[in-house]
Design an enzyme around this catalytic site. Structure first.
Site, PDB file in Angstrom:
ATOM      1  N   LYS A   1       0.841  -1.215   0.000  1.00 32.08           N
ATOM      2  CA  LYS A   1       0.000   0.000   0.000  1.00 32.08           C
ATOM      3  C   LYS A   1       0.864   1.248   0.000  1.00 32.08           C
ATOM      4  CE  LYS A   1       0.821   1.376   4.465  1.00 32.08           C
ATOM      5  NZ  LYS A   1       1.587   2.548   4.840  1.00 32.08           N
TER       6      LYS A   1
ATOM      7  N   ASP B   1      -2.307  -2.104  10.738  1.00 34.88           N
ATOM      8  CA  ASP B   1      -2.583  -2.048   9.296  1.00 34.88           C
ATOM      9  C   ASP B   1      -3.134  -3.360   8.729  1.00 34.88           C
ATOM     10  OD1 ASP B   1      -1.764   0.552   9.031  1.00 34.88           O
ATOM     11  OD2 ASP B   1       0.242   0.063   8.264  1.00 34.88           O
TER      12      ASP B   1
HETATM   13  P1  ATP Z   1       4.370  -0.313   7.714  1.00 37.39           P
HETATM   14  O1  ATP Z   1       4.084   0.340   6.398  1.00 37.39           O
HETATM   15  O2  ATP Z   1       3.189  -1.069   8.279  1.00 37.39           O
HETATM   16  O3  ATP Z   1       5.029   0.594   8.691  1.00 37.39           O
HETATM   17  P2  ATP Z   1       6.876  -1.352   6.986  1.00 37.39           P
HETATM   18  O4  ATP Z   1       6.952  -1.369   5.507  1.00 37.39           O
HETATM   19  O5  ATP Z   1       7.476  -0.172   7.674  1.00 37.39           O
HETATM   20  O6  ATP Z   1       5.368  -1.499   7.411  1.00 37.39           O
HETATM   21  P3  ATP Z   1       7.522  -4.128   7.156  1.00 37.39           P
HETATM   22  O7  ATP Z   1       8.108  -4.320   5.809  1.00 37.39           O
HETATM   23  O8  ATP Z   1       6.160  -4.638   7.394  1.00 37.39           O
HETATM   24  O9  ATP Z   1       7.582  -2.583   7.579  1.00 37.39           O
HETATM   25  O10 ATP Z   1       8.541  -4.783   8.180  1.00 37.39           O
HETATM   26  C1  ATP Z   1       9.023  -4.150   9.313  1.00 37.39           C
HETATM   27  C2  ATP Z   1       9.810  -5.153  10.149  1.00 37.39           C
HETATM   28  O11 ATP Z   1       9.013  -6.297  10.406  1.00 37.39           O
HETATM   29  C3  ATP Z   1      11.062  -5.636   9.450  1.00 37.39           C
HETATM   30  O12 ATP Z   1      12.164  -5.166  10.162  1.00 37.39           O
HETATM   31  C4  ATP Z   1      10.991  -7.166   9.465  1.00 37.39           C
HETATM   32  O13 ATP Z   1      12.099  -7.763  10.051  1.00 37.39           O
HETATM   33  C5  ATP Z   1       9.765  -7.513  10.280  1.00 37.39           C
HETATM   34  N1  ATP Z   1       8.923  -8.510   9.603  1.00 37.39           N
HETATM   35  C6  ATP Z   1       8.286  -9.520  10.198  1.00 37.39           C
HETATM   36  N2  ATP Z   1       7.597 -10.267   9.347  1.00 37.39           N
HETATM   37  C7  ATP Z   1       7.787  -9.744   8.123  1.00 37.39           C
HETATM   38  C8  ATP Z   1       7.335 -10.082   6.815  1.00 37.39           C
HETATM   39  N3  ATP Z   1       6.555 -11.142   6.604  1.00 37.39           N
HETATM   40  N4  ATP Z   1       7.701  -9.291   5.792  1.00 37.39           N
HETATM   41  C9  ATP Z   1       8.475  -8.204   6.017  1.00 37.39           C
HETATM   42  N5  ATP Z   1       8.958  -7.849   7.227  1.00 37.39           N
HETATM   43  C10 ATP Z   1       8.621  -8.598   8.276  1.00 37.39           C
END
Ligand code: ATP
Length: 291
Positions: A11, A137
């Site tokens: 997203k 989310d």
């Molecule tokens: P948001 O937009 O909700 O803030 P984000 O893009 O900042 O999400 P994610 O990519 O969801 O962050 O991942 C953040 C942390 O979660 C990473 O440091 C990762 O180690 C951990 N994590 C746990 N499970 C997953 C997964 N299935 N895919 C990606 N990251 C994951």
């Protein structure tokens, strides 16, 4: 059914406002979320051996209970006393720790897929109620499309769909902690709130010009102070013809909205040439909800 393949879509936030902070540290937000067609491929398979096995193409991701996909599977296996084991393969394409809800979208896909392969009979609402215990989310990632998210992100109202456009995504090579960004925001005064209502009106009028003119993200200032590369990418996108460009979520991914695919592709090329980042994608918005 022994196996299911799913697309876990990422997203962007067309708008992100923070209204306040709760006692428990969560924030009250008002966000316009939009699903984009950049996805992780997820395969869930039943297996003889009990328990949950996770495999992924990214060596640095956890494959235990720290992975959100694992936690989503465990939640349903515990509640419904599922004895079979499962293996989950995550082919990740959504940038990690990037503001695109990659982890949340994996959790959403696993809840959706487990409901199907084990015939649990849960409705979308029932899946979303369980999803919010994994992350704010996750309910949105179950619903998908163009949505107003309020509360901590779990109070969802579908909006008129985003008009057809092309989204240029660029993820600079830095990782951002959502938690730290919100903590830094708490120590500052929010000077200017984004025009979330303007985005909603623009969607109702199907005016890409009004939507993009109203875009805003209160977290942007916090992350840009630490990573000026975000501003450089935004400016490159705007100079290259984006209607507007902004950071998604807590960053660092920057997206630009384009009416013309070739212009979006040319802008992607420009960003690669300037060496601001190599991780760039041109994608469509995705408006179909879950079936
Ligand atoms: P948001 O937009 O909700 O803030 P984000 O893009 O900042 O999400 P994610 O990519 O969801 O962050 O991942 C953040 C942390 O979660 C990473 O440091 C990762 O180690 C951990 N994590 C746990 N499970 C997953 C997964 N299935 N895919 C990606 N990251 C994951």
């Amino acid at each position: 059914m022994d196996r299911i393949e799913l697309k876990a879509l990422g997203k962007i936030n067309l708008g992100l406002d923070v209204l306040g902070r709760r006692e428990n540290g969560y924030h009250d937000v008002r966000m316009v979320m939009q699903t984009v067609y950049l996805y992780d491929q997820i395969t869930i398979k039943k297996r003889r051996r009990s328990g949950i096995g996770i495999e992924t193409n990214l060596y640095y991701l956890p494959v235990n209970e720290n992975n959100l996909a694992y936690r989503a599977a465990k939640l349903l296996m515990d509640e419904f006393r599922i004895e079979d084991g499962i293996s989950i393969r995550l082919n990740k394409h959504i940038p990690v720790a990037a503001g695109m809800a990659g982890g949340s979208s994996n959790a959403a896909a696993v809840l959706f897929g487990m409901n199907r392969i084990f015939g649990l009979g849960l409705t979308m609402e029932e899946l979303m109620k369980r999803g919010v215990t994994l992350g704010a989310d996750v309910p949105y990632c179950i619903m998908r499309g163009t949505v107003l998210a309020e509360g901590i992100g779990e109070v969802l109202t579908p909006l008129a769909p985003m008009p057809k456009c092309f989204v240029l995504l660029a993820k600079p090579p830095v990782a951002v902690s959502t938690k730290l960004v919100y903590e830094k925001l708490d120590s500052q005064e929010i000077e200017k709130h984004p025009d979330i209502d303007g985005i909603i009106e623009g969607l109702e009028e199907q005016s890409l010009a009004k939507i993009t003119a109203s875009m805003g993200n209160v977290l942007e200032r916090v992350t840009v102070l630490e990573y000026p590369v975000i501003d450089k990418i935004k400016n490159t996108m705007k100079t290259a013809g984006a209607l507007n460009a902004m950071m998604s979520g807590s960053g660092p991914t920057v997206f630009g909205i384009f009416e013309d695919k070739n212009r979006a592709r040319a802008a992607a090329q420009k960003i690669k040439e300037t060496q601001l980042t190599k991780q760039v994608y041109v994608v469509n918005v995705h408006n179909a909800g879950r079936k």
